[in-house]
Design a protein around this motif. Sequence first.
Motif, mmCIF file in Angstrom:
data_model
loop_
_atom_site.group_PDB
_atom_site.id
_atom_site.type_symbol
_atom_site.label_atom_id
_atom_site.label_comp_id
_atom_site.label_asym_id
_atom_site.label_seq_id
_atom_site.Cartn_x
_atom_site.Cartn_y
_atom_site.Cartn_z
ATOM 1 N N ASP A 1 -12.222 -101.010 57.872
ATOM 2 C CA ASP A 1 -12.140 -100.382 56.552
ATOM 3 C C ASP A 1 -11.128 -99.247 56.661
ATOM 4 O O ASP A 1 -11.441 -98.162 57.162
ATOM 5 N N LEU A 2 -9.929 -99.475 56.185
ATOM 6 C CA LEU A 2 -8.849 -98.511 56.343
ATOM 7 C C LEU A 2 -8.983 -97.309 55.419
ATOM 8 O O LEU A 2 -8.241 -96.335 55.550
ATOM 9 N N GLU A 3 -9.928 -97.380 54.481
ATOM 10 C CA GLU A 3 -10.158 -96.260 53.572
ATOM 11 C C GLU A 3 -11.220 -95.298 54.098
ATOM 12 O O GLU A 3 -11.467 -94.255 53.496
ATOM 13 N N THR A 4 -11.836 -95.659 55.204
ATOM 14 C CA THR A 4 -12.913 -94.837 55.772
ATOM 15 C C THR A 4 -12.524 -94.389 57.172
ATOM 16 O O THR A 4 -12.034 -95.194 57.963
ATOM 17 N N ASP A 5 -12.740 -93.122 57.473
ATOM 18 C CA ASP A 5 -12.445 -92.622 58.812
ATOM 19 C C ASP A 5 -13.291 -93.371 59.843
ATOM 20 O O ASP A 5 -14.511 -93.510 59.670
ATOM 21 N N MET A 6 -12.645 -93.849 60.904
ATOM 22 C CA MET A 6 -13.340 -94.637 61.915
ATOM 23 C C MET A 6 -14.478 -93.860 62.557
ATOM 24 O O MET A 6 -15.469 -94.453 62.997
ATOM 25 N N GLU A 7 -14.367 -92.556 62.576
ATOM 26 C CA GLU A 7 -15.394 -91.742 63.224
ATOM 27 C C GLU A 7 -16.763 -91.951 62.593
ATOM 28 O O GLU A 7 -17.769 -92.091 63.297
ATOM 29 N N GLN A 8 -16.823 -91.997 61.239
ATOM 30 C CA GLN A 8 -18.138 -92.149 60.624
ATOM 31 C C GLN A 8 -18.674 -93.570 60.781
ATOM 32 O O GLN A 8 -19.881 -93.770 60.918
ATOM 33 N N SER A 9 -17.782 -94.571 60.808
ATOM 34 C CA SER A 9 -18.231 -95.947 61.030
ATOM 35 C C SER A 9 -18.817 -96.081 62.433
ATOM 36 O O SER A 9 -19.896 -96.668 62.628
ATOM 37 N N ASP B 1 -23.160 -94.191 55.203
ATOM 38 C CA ASP B 1 -24.299 -94.512 54.336
ATOM 39 C C ASP B 1 -24.374 -96.002 54.021
ATOM 40 O O ASP B 1 -25.470 -96.585 53.965
ATOM 41 N N SER B 2 -23.220 -96.632 53.825
ATOM 42 C CA SER B 2 -23.220 -98.053 53.501
ATOM 43 C C SER B 2 -23.735 -98.880 54.675
ATOM 44 O O SER B 2 -24.524 -99.825 54.497
ATOM 45 N N ILE B 3 -23.301 -98.560 55.878
ATOM 46 C CA ILE B 3 -23.775 -99.289 57.059
ATOM 47 C C ILE B 3 -25.285 -99.134 57.202
ATOM 48 O O ILE B 3 -25.994 -100.105 57.503
ATOM 49 N N MET B 4 -25.788 -97.930 56.967
ATOM 50 C CA MET B 4 -27.229 -97.701 57.076
ATOM 51 C C MET B 4 -28.013 -98.493 56.021
ATOM 52 O O MET B 4 -29.116 -98.974 56.287
ATOM 53 N N ARG B 5 -27.446 -98.632 54.842
ATOM 54 C CA ARG B 5 -28.108 -99.459 53.816
ATOM 55 C C ARG B 5 -28.061 -100.930 54.217
ATOM 56 O O ARG B 5 -29.059 -101.652 54.092
ATOM 57 N N GLU B 6 -26.897 -101.365 54.666
ATOM 58 C CA GLU B 6 -26.721 -102.778 54.992
ATOM 59 C C GLU B 6 -27.643 -103.250 56.110
ATOM 60 O O GLU B 6 -28.167 -104.371 56.062
ATOM 61 N N VAL B 7 -27.805 -102.436 57.139
ATOM 62 C CA VAL B 7 -28.605 -102.889 58.264
ATOM 63 C C VAL B 7 -30.048 -103.161 57.833
ATOM 64 O O VAL B 7 -30.670 -104.152 58.259
ATOM 65 N N LYS C 1 -19.935 -93.697 64.358
ATOM 66 C CA LYS C 1 -21.150 -92.895 64.490
ATOM 67 C C LYS C 1 -22.363 -93.638 63.932
ATOM 68 O O LYS C 1 -23.452 -93.619 64.526
ATOM 69 N N ALA C 2 -22.179 -94.311 62.805
ATOM 70 C CA ALA C 2 -23.284 -95.084 62.229
ATOM 71 C C ALA C 2 -23.757 -96.154 63.203
ATOM 72 O O ALA C 2 -24.965 -96.322 63.430
ATOM 73 N N MET C 3 -22.820 -96.874 63.782
ATOM 74 C CA MET C 3 -23.184 -97.944 64.709
ATOM 75 C C MET C 3 -23.878 -97.385 65.952
ATOM 76 O O MET C 3 -24.871 -97.943 66.439
ATOM 77 N N ASN C 4 -23.367 -96.264 66.466
ATOM 78 C CA ASN C 4 -23.978 -95.666 67.649
ATOM 79 C C ASN C 4 -25.369 -95.131 67.345
ATOM 80 O O ASN C 4 -26.290 -95.251 68.170
ATOM 81 N N ASP C 5 -25.555 -94.565 66.164
ATOM 82 C CA ASP C 5 -26.885 -94.075 65.776
ATOM 83 C C ASP C 5 -27.888 -95.226 65.701
ATOM 84 O O ASP C 5 -29.049 -95.089 66.123
ATOM 85 N N LEU C 6 -27.457 -96.361 65.160
ATOM 86 C CA LEU C 6 -28.342 -97.533 65.094
ATOM 87 C C LEU C 6 -28.690 -98.041 66.494
ATOM 88 O O LEU C 6 -29.817 -98.453 66.767
ATOM 89 N N TYR C 7 -27.703 -98.005 67.372
ATOM 90 C CA TYR C 7 -27.883 -98.430 68.764
ATOM 91 C C TYR C 7 -28.880 -97.504 69.471
ATOM 92 O O TYR C 7 -29.813 -97.971 70.140
ATOM 93 N N GLN C 8 -28.699 -96.201 69.310
ATOM 94 C CA GLN C 8 -29.590 -95.242 69.949
ATOM 95 C C GLN C 8 -31.015 -95.337 69.392
ATOM 96 O O GLN C 8 -31.991 -95.098 70.112
ATOM 97 N N ALA C 9 -31.117 -95.724 68.122
ATOM 98 C CA ALA C 9 -32.436 -95.848 67.486
ATOM 99 C C ALA C 9 -33.145 -97.155 67.838
ATOM 100 O O ALA C 9 -34.326 -97.321 67.531
ATOM 101 N N GLY C 10 -32.424 -98.081 68.464
ATOM 102 C CA GLY C 10 -33.029 -99.352 68.849
ATOM 103 C C GLY C 10 -33.037 -100.403 67.756
ATOM 104 O O GLY C 10 -33.618 -101.478 67.939
ATOM 105 N N LYS C 11 -32.380 -100.122 66.636
ATOM 106 C CA LYS C 11 -32.316 -101.142 65.585
ATOM 107 C C LYS C 11 -31.350 -102.263 65.963
ATOM 108 O O LYS C 11 -31.481 -103.387 65.457
#
Length: 314
Positions: free
Chosen positions: A127-135, A100-106, A137-147
Amino acid sequence: MEKRQLGQSGLEASVLGFGSWAIGGDAWGPVQDQESIEAIQAALDGGINLFDTAPVYGKGHSEALLAKALGSRRKEVLIATKCGLVWDEAGTVSRNSTYDSIMREVDLSLKRLQTDYIDVYQIHWPDLETDMEQSAKAMNDLYQAGKIRAIGVSNFDVSHMEAFRKISPLHTLQPPYHLLRRDIEETILPYCVDSQVGVLAYGPLGHGLFSGKMTPGTTFPEGDFRAKNALFQGDAFLRNLQFVQELKAIAAEKDTTPGHLAIAWVLAQPGLSVALVGAKTAEQVRGNLRAADVKLTSADHKRIEAALQVVYTA
């Protein structure tokens, strides 16, 4: 200016990139916005097409200023910015690479940069407090969306990159790298070469150390992070200046400067795509541009390594 591929992204970047940390105005001492704008425009005119920034550089100021300086020339360049460092109302910065934070930041970065896409989007620190999978996934979703057009990370080690790549493509890494900071050579650079991950090296000038302009009496103004950086403290600083004197001698024989020599050395390393060089003024930019034309011979490399051995093993 020579261009190189950024990993498997399909993007081509100038070998020199413009580092926009200083123009944020909160880590490198006093800086004037008009001078920063002129510096960006000098970089454009000199053939630089990659501009690296981040929200945390001046808490949005660097991104906004870059947009203002680029103006109608935005489509001529690659904008690299970041996510994962956020600040609260008190100005305290912390790592946050949740989905959610990555999506807000972009969206905030897109607004400040006055654009509808980011060329290279990078997670600033793991970010060692956050599972790498969700980070990832956020980046890949932005990539697939063309942002975003390419996915990058910064300050990641091999284990971080491997975890990230299980979920998402990874096109670039941005690590610190210069003549006196070479830890990435052991595992990170070889990994990037093998994995076809482009490398954008930051700090190739040793944060100004290799400019050749510093003396034992050099001090830094309030707000300049170098005032507390180990490279510029006590006996270590004196030893580092001794090495710069050795670089000056080598550079003089090639009719160049120690700074240009240091940048050229970084660009000559296997796997390097871009050397990110910061600047506050157009004059600094025009000086840095000459580094792209410096070519080092095997003899030059041997002399530089010998100078390192003499100074740091004495």
